[in-house]
Design a protein around this motif. Structure first.
Motif, mmCIF file in Angstrom:
data_model
loop_
_atom_site.group_PDB
_atom_site.id
_atom_site.type_symbol
_atom_site.label_atom_id
_atom_site.label_comp_id
_atom_site.label_asym_id
_atom_site.label_seq_id
_atom_site.Cartn_x
_atom_site.Cartn_y
_atom_site.Cartn_z
ATOM 1 N N GLY A 15 0.810 -1.209 0.000
ATOM 2 C CA GLY A 15 0.000 0.000 0.000
ATOM 3 C C GLY A 15 0.848 1.265 0.000
ATOM 4 O O GLY A 15 0.513 2.255 -0.664
ATOM 5 N N GLU A 16 1.962 1.217 0.721
ATOM 6 C CA GLU A 16 2.840 2.382 0.802
ATOM 7 C C GLU A 16 3.566 2.639 -0.521
ATOM 8 O O GLU A 16 3.725 3.796 -0.933
ATOM 9 C CB GLU A 16 3.850 2.204 1.939
ATOM 10 C CG GLU A 16 3.238 2.251 3.330
ATOM 11 C CD GLU A 16 2.549 3.573 3.625
ATOM 12 O OE1 GLU A 16 3.091 4.640 3.233
ATOM 13 O OE2 GLU A 16 1.457 3.551 4.218
ATOM 14 N N LYS B 164 1.226 4.295 -2.985
ATOM 15 C CA LYS B 164 1.112 5.734 -2.725
ATOM 16 C C LYS B 164 2.341 6.489 -3.229
ATOM 17 O O LYS B 164 2.244 7.638 -3.668
ATOM 18 C CB LYS B 164 0.915 5.982 -1.232
ATOM 19 C CG LYS B 164 -0.472 5.613 -0.717
ATOM 20 C CD LYS B 164 -0.741 6.151 0.668
ATOM 21 C CE LYS B 164 0.103 5.481 1.727
ATOM 22 N NZ LYS B 164 -0.244 5.946 3.098
ATOM 23 N N GLY C 140 -5.342 0.666 -2.563
ATOM 24 C CA GLY C 140 -4.895 1.130 -3.873
ATOM 25 C C GLY C 140 -4.607 0.034 -4.878
ATOM 26 O O GLY C 140 -4.179 0.318 -6.004
#
Length: 288
Positions: A213-214, A217, A250
């Motif tokens: 997820g990081e 982003k 995401g």
């Protein structure tokens, strides 16, 4: 022909050949449509056709790690040309930081094969592998940036055993390294970024969702999920892919990929299970 049905009609014994020949054989009608379908326009983080699966060929990088499979720069270029003729979507041409020769091979492939645009608009993405170290990232980008469609593939381990004994990093340090690598590639001008959590098949799924997820982003466009040690079973690997798609923030905005090793002969089965679980890129090599 149904052998069991024939046997039941003859008292449990197979009918003579002449008798069996009276049953007309059904001829399979095969419809070949692949060549008639238009390849979806290449967008790094999206495929407009939900049924299209990208082929990422890593013969020139991971395949070269097989015993006796070392390739010269010319051999790599020759193979890359043939892979382009096959129509593979992405060619992982090498690990540019590994040696000056590998850097030159990747750059030559990027400049020649990566700019040979076909009449239908097809040209393969040329990819270079890199660790999360900035020097590696810059070397990889410098090698592939000459291609029409350049990509850098960066990775860092996420399993407890790798983080503790190989990297000697905490979970937070691993996330920081992964995010910094993706952001650095963006700053260099690379907009097609693949990230792999090495040894994902043995990693804590909750930690995978977090690190993936990081990096999304931060700008990653493809998330590649490796079964690095080749120990996953197909139902396990397919379930892992499905859960990553479901639980990673995401994930709907990137491509999920598989990278399955063949230590136990399950690479093909695991890759197909991953595609059934929602992966839309399969990483593979010629001859396994």
């Amino acid at each position: 022909m149904n052998t069991a049905l024939t046997a039941s009609r003859t008292g449990g014994k197979l009918a003579p050949a002449a008798s069996r020949a009276r049953i007309p054989a059904r001829r399979a009608v095969v419809s070949v449509r692949a060549s008639q379908q238009k390849r979806p326009d290449y967008i790094p983080n999206r495929i407009d056709d939900p049924n299209y699966v990208r082929i990422f060929d890593t013969t020139l990088r991971d395949g070269e790690q097989s015993p006796g499979a070392t390739l010269t720069s010319k051999e790599k270029l020759d193979i890359a040309k043939q892979l382009s003729k096959l129509g593979v979507d992405i060619i992982e041409a090498g690990f540019p930081i590994a040696s000056p020769d590998d850097f030159e091979a990747v750059r030559a492939i990027a400049m020649e094969v990566g700019n040979d645009v076909q009449e239908d608009g097809y040209v393969p993405v040329i990819c270079g592998l890199s660790r999360t170290k900035f020097a590696d990232l810059e070397r990889a980008w410098d090698a592939v940036r000459h291609a029409k469609r350049p990509r850098v593939h960066t990775f860092i381990a996420t399993s407890e055993i790798h983080m503790q004994y190989k990297l000697r990093m905490t979970r937070d340090q691993v996330i920081e390294n992964a995010v910094s690598a993706v952001k650095h590639l963006k700053s260099l001008g690379c907009n097609d970024i693949e990230f792999s959590p090495e040894d994902a098949g043995r990693s804590d799924p909750e930690f995978l969702y977090q690190v993936l997820g990081e990096v999304i982003k931060a700008g990653a466009t493809t998330l590649n999920i490796p079964d690095t040690t080749g120990w996953n079973l197909p139902h396990e690997f397919g379930d892992l892919i499905a859960k990553i798609k479901k639980n990673t923030p995401g994930a709907d905005n990137v491509i999920i990929s598989t990278h399955c090793q063949n230590d136990l002969g399950l690479a093909t089965a695991n890759s197909l299970a991953g595609a059934l679980g929602g992966a839309r890129q399969i990483e593979c090599t010629i001859n396994g």
